[in-house]
Enzyme design. Structure first.
Site, short mmCIF file in Angstrom:
data_model
loop_
_atom_site.label_atom_id
_atom_site.label_comp_id
_atom_site.label_asym_id
_atom_site.label_seq_id
_atom_site.Cartn_x
_atom_site.Cartn_y
_atom_site.Cartn_z
N VAL A 1 3.59 -1.04 4.00
CA VAL A 1 2.37 -1.07 4.55
C VAL A 1 1.82 -1.86 3.94
O VAL A 1 1.86 -1.69 2.46
CB VAL A 1 1.38 0.18 4.38
CG1 VAL A 1 0.69 -0.59 5.78
CG2 VAL A 1 2.30 0.60 5.95
N ASP B 1 3.68 14.27 15.30
CA ASP B 1 3.55 13.84 13.64
C ASP B 1 2.47 14.60 13.14
O ASP B 1 2.05 13.59 12.46
CB ASP B 1 4.66 12.63 13.71
CG ASP B 1 5.10 13.58 12.46
OD1 ASP B 1 5.83 14.41 11.43
OD2 ASP B 1 5.64 12.57 11.49
N PHE C 1 9.86 4.15 8.38
CA PHE C 1 9.87 3.21 9.13
C PHE C 1 9.79 1.86 8.16
O PHE C 1 10.05 0.67 9.36
CB PHE C 1 9.55 3.38 10.06
CG PHE C 1 10.09 3.97 10.99
CD1 PHE C 1 10.95 4.14 12.11
CD2 PHE C 1 9.34 5.93 11.68
CE1 PHE C 1 11.36 5.03 12.73
CE2 PHE C 1 9.77 6.28 11.76
CZ PHE C 1 11.03 6.24 12.65
N LEU D 1 0.74 -0.89 -0.29
CA LEU D 1 -0.10 -0.28 -0.02
C LEU D 1 0.57 1.41 0.08
O LEU D 1 0.45 2.39 -0.85
CB LEU D 1 -0.99 -0.07 1.17
CG LEU D 1 -2.29 -1.27 1.20
CD1 LEU D 1 -2.88 -0.83 2.69
CD2 LEU D 1 -2.37 -0.51 0.55
N GLY D 2 2.05 1.20 0.84
CA GLY D 2 2.73 2.04 0.57
C GLY D 2 4.16 2.06 1.49
O GLY D 2 4.56 0.93 1.68
N GLY D 3 4.41 3.32 1.94
CA GLY D 3 6.40 3.18 2.33
C GLY D 3 6.45 4.48 3.40
O GLY D 3 6.29 5.08 2.92
N GLY D 4 7.46 3.95 4.37
CA GLY D 4 8.14 5.27 4.63
C GLY D 4 9.57 5.10 5.18
O GLY D 4 9.89 3.73 4.27
#
Length: 670
Positions: free
Chosen positions: A382, A492, A379, A374-377
């Site tokens: 997902v 955040d 850390f 679904l996505g990422g960041g």
């Protein structure tokens, strides 16, 4: 001596005044009753639950463990974990408790209204007086009563069992309860809808209770009443038969109906009989801060009828199901979940606020080996997944052991203990060696930044939707700051961390940087955390922070909701545009022209736009001048007016060092 004639008129006035005063006092006391709701004072999800007079039971909106739905229910007020004992709308959950309410209808019935004001549940009784109220009693019974005399009960939850039998309740047949009653299990441990198992008094007229599968198949019986006990349950006999028993099951065979009475010795004992989702009857008592299993039936899990389904074998020793030769499992992982949940809830103590503990291989299965990203960041990534019953989830796979572990602990310790419609729901976690995963409810509309700053292919959020998103985020932050056991500073807040449900209900997410603060302290010293562009000035100064750091970040998000663009933009000629400065200047000039996202056209409420701009500018003032999130909520709800704020000092500095230009030329074209 002559008698003086006493004026009658003043006396009448005095009497009428006293009567009116007494009536007024009664009305005030009634209106303030913490255990009562009425047509004038409904119960909604934005309010605290009602509490019975001695504080034993609470009535309000709740979410079952691992569920995305909301229900009206009754639970133990003084016992942690929000253990439900009765649910009103078992078949008809609501999605937005903030806009739903439990109230009294015009015909005097108790009704649950969803966010569209449709009736999803009702007491549906004809014996109604002109004025009624709902009251939660100290025995866990919810009653519909005459408003002028609450001892006159017109309907009660004790006549409409869920999966729980509370002391004092009567389970039976005949006119006593308006017909036969039964205890019906939940469909699953997270779904209150009626399941396959039920307890009934023999409809053929004998004195024995049956445990049924699918309303027809008998597989456990209490035995007939012998005069002092049920023949198959001697340990549950009344006091005169078995004086050492804490719990008693009595039987009454009367002209107006027959019923079993479940009760306990003494008011100080907290106990309940529950028919769980796997078809077992359990009697629990609360002692020494935990639930103790006193009695259960059937004695062996494999004695539950059709536990494993057709063409299968239940093995008691290994607590497992398997197919007969020539057959294969229809739903992969279903049986293991049945026994895992059975073991987990038998009430093993829930971890970190009733979170599910997943094995790594279970997470691999529910995400199809992490195949749908679904996505990422910074850390980790997902992935989309699905639980055995079909509930969609989002799984965050943390990467980088040191930083990932810190985020993992922060998320579990914060989200594991909070429940709010505007906060993302953490369902469970996995921690095996260096593998750390978090399982959340799935948000189909992704995050807010996608709609504000995404491609032209994304749908344009209407102003009314944006306003509700702003209000929902404010409510979530208010809950974190002031209504949790510990004060939680998110640290955040930004559009990327505001997720949207299928109906665009906002959920504050990503608590990996969150900071818990004991309520005995007003400030906490911590390392700088957050995202450039949303950081409050005190972060840079290195001073101890307060909840006002989140208020500043929230204010910066409000500006972006208005413009549909990032607050800071740099053109090819290196000219920097800072939108908050433009808003502050426009407010002092009394001219908001050119501030709105041009994609909205004329479909905006200018009163709301000015309200949002004003409160946004107040949010980014110096720390002491910023409002609390409680005040922000009141302003956005239109309950409190807010003055035109001064230009924030931080923006004064920007204005001294540079000039500003019309930002409208940089706004997206329609």
């Amino acid at each position: 001596m002559a008698c003086l004639r006493t004026p009658i008129f003043p006396t009448i006035i005095t009497v009428m005044f006293v009567i009116a005063l007494v009536a007024l006092q009664g009305a005030v006391l009634h209106a303030g009753a913490a255990d009562t709701f009425s047509a004038d004072q409904p119960l909604s999800g934005s309010q605290k639950p009602l509490v019975s007079k001695r504080g034993k039971f609470a009535l309000g909106f709740f979410q079952p463990v691992n569920s995305l739905h909301w229900y009206i229910g009754i639970w133990y007020n003084k016992i942690p974990g929000q253990v439900p004992v009765w649910v009103a709308n078992r078949n008809f959950p609501v999605s937005n408790p903030e806009l739903s309410s439990l109230t009294i209808s015009t015909d005097g019935n108790m009704v649950l209204l969803d966010d569209s004001r449709s009736v999803v549940w009702s007491t549906n009784t004809m014996a109604i007086t002109s004025s009624t109220v709902g009251v939660i009693l100290d025995n866990g019974n919810l009653v519909l009563a005459d408003a002028s005399n609450t001892s006159v009960i017109l309907w009660q939850s004790y006549n409409h069992f869920g999966n729980t039998w509370l002391p004092g309740g009567k389970l039976g047949r005949g006119e006593l309860n308006g017909g036969s009653t039964s205890i019906v299990s939940w469909k699953t441990f997270s779904d209150p809808a009626p399941g396959l198992f039920s307890i009934v008094l023999d409809p053929n007229g004998t004195s024995q209770f049956f445990l049924l599968w699918n309303s027809t198949q008998q597989y456990v019986t209490s035995g007939n009443w012998t005069g002092h006990s049920f023949s198959n349950m001697p340990e549950m006999a009344p006091t005169n038969g078995y004086p050492n028993s804490m719990y008693v099951l009595d039987y009454v065979d009367g002209a107006n109906g027959s019923y079993g009475l479940y009760d306990v010795k003494g008011d100080e004992l907290t106990t309940r009989l529950i028919l769980d989702a796997t078809g077992r009857i359990n009697v629990f008592t609360w002692t020494e801060s935990k639930w103790i299993l006193y009695w259960s039936a059937p004695k062996a899990q494999c004695d539950v009828y059709s536990l494993c389904g057709s063409f299968s074998v239940c093995t008691q020793g290994t607590q497992s199901c398997s197919c007969l030769h020539g057959f294969s499992e229809q739903y992969e992982g279903q049986w293991s979940q049945v026994f895992l949940m059975r073991k987990w809830f038998k009430k093993v103590a829930p971890v970190e606020g009733s979170l599910m503990a997943f094995r790594y291989r279970d997470v691999q299965t529910l995400t199809k080996n992490f195949s749908s990203k679904l996505g990422g960041g910074s850390f980790g990534s997902v992935f989309k997944g699905s639980l055995a019953e079909g509930t969609l989830v989002a799984v965050k796979k943390l990467e980088g052991f040191h930083q990932g572990e810190k985020q993992f602990r922060a998320e579990v310790s914060t989200l594991g203990t909070v429940r709010h419609v505007n906060l993302i729901r953490l369902l469970g976690f996995c921690s095996e060696r260096t593998r750390m995963l978090l399982v959340y409810e799935y948000m189909p509309n992704a995050s807010l930044d996608r709609y504000l700053f995404g491609s032209s292919h994304e749908p344009v959020l209407s102003w009314s939707t944006r306003y509700q998103i702003a209000l929902g985020v404010a409510r979530g932050l208010h809950y974190l700051h002031e209504r949790c056991r510990d004060c939680i500073i998110h640290c955040d807040i930004k559009p990327e961390n505001i997720l949207l449900s299928d109906t665009f209900v906002p959920k504050v997410a990503d608590f990996g940087l969150a900071k818990l603060m004991d309520r005995d302290f007003s400030r906490v010293l911590t390392t700088v955390r957050g995202t450039i562009g949303y950081l409050a000035p005190e972060w840079i100064a290195g001073t101890a922070i307060t909840t006002k750091a989140d208020v500043y970040s929230y204010g910066m998000v409000l500006f972006e909701i208005v413009s549909g663009m990032r607050n800071v933009r740099q053109r090819q000629d290196n000219t920097v545009y800072f939108f908050p400065l433009l808003v502050a200047m426009k407010l002092t000039e009394g001219n908001l022209k050119g501030l709105m996202d041009t994609r909205l056209g004329c479909d905006v409420d200018l009163v709301e736009v000015e309200r949002v701009c004003r409160i946004a500018c107040w949010c980014i003032q110096d720390e002491d001048s910023r409002p609390s999130m409680a005040t922000v909520v009141q302003v956005l709800e239109g309950l409190v007016d807010v003055n035109v704020p001064p230009v924030p000092r931080s923006l004064d500095l920007v204005m001294e060092q540079s000039t500003y230009m019309e930002f409208s030329s940089e706004l997206p074209s329609a």
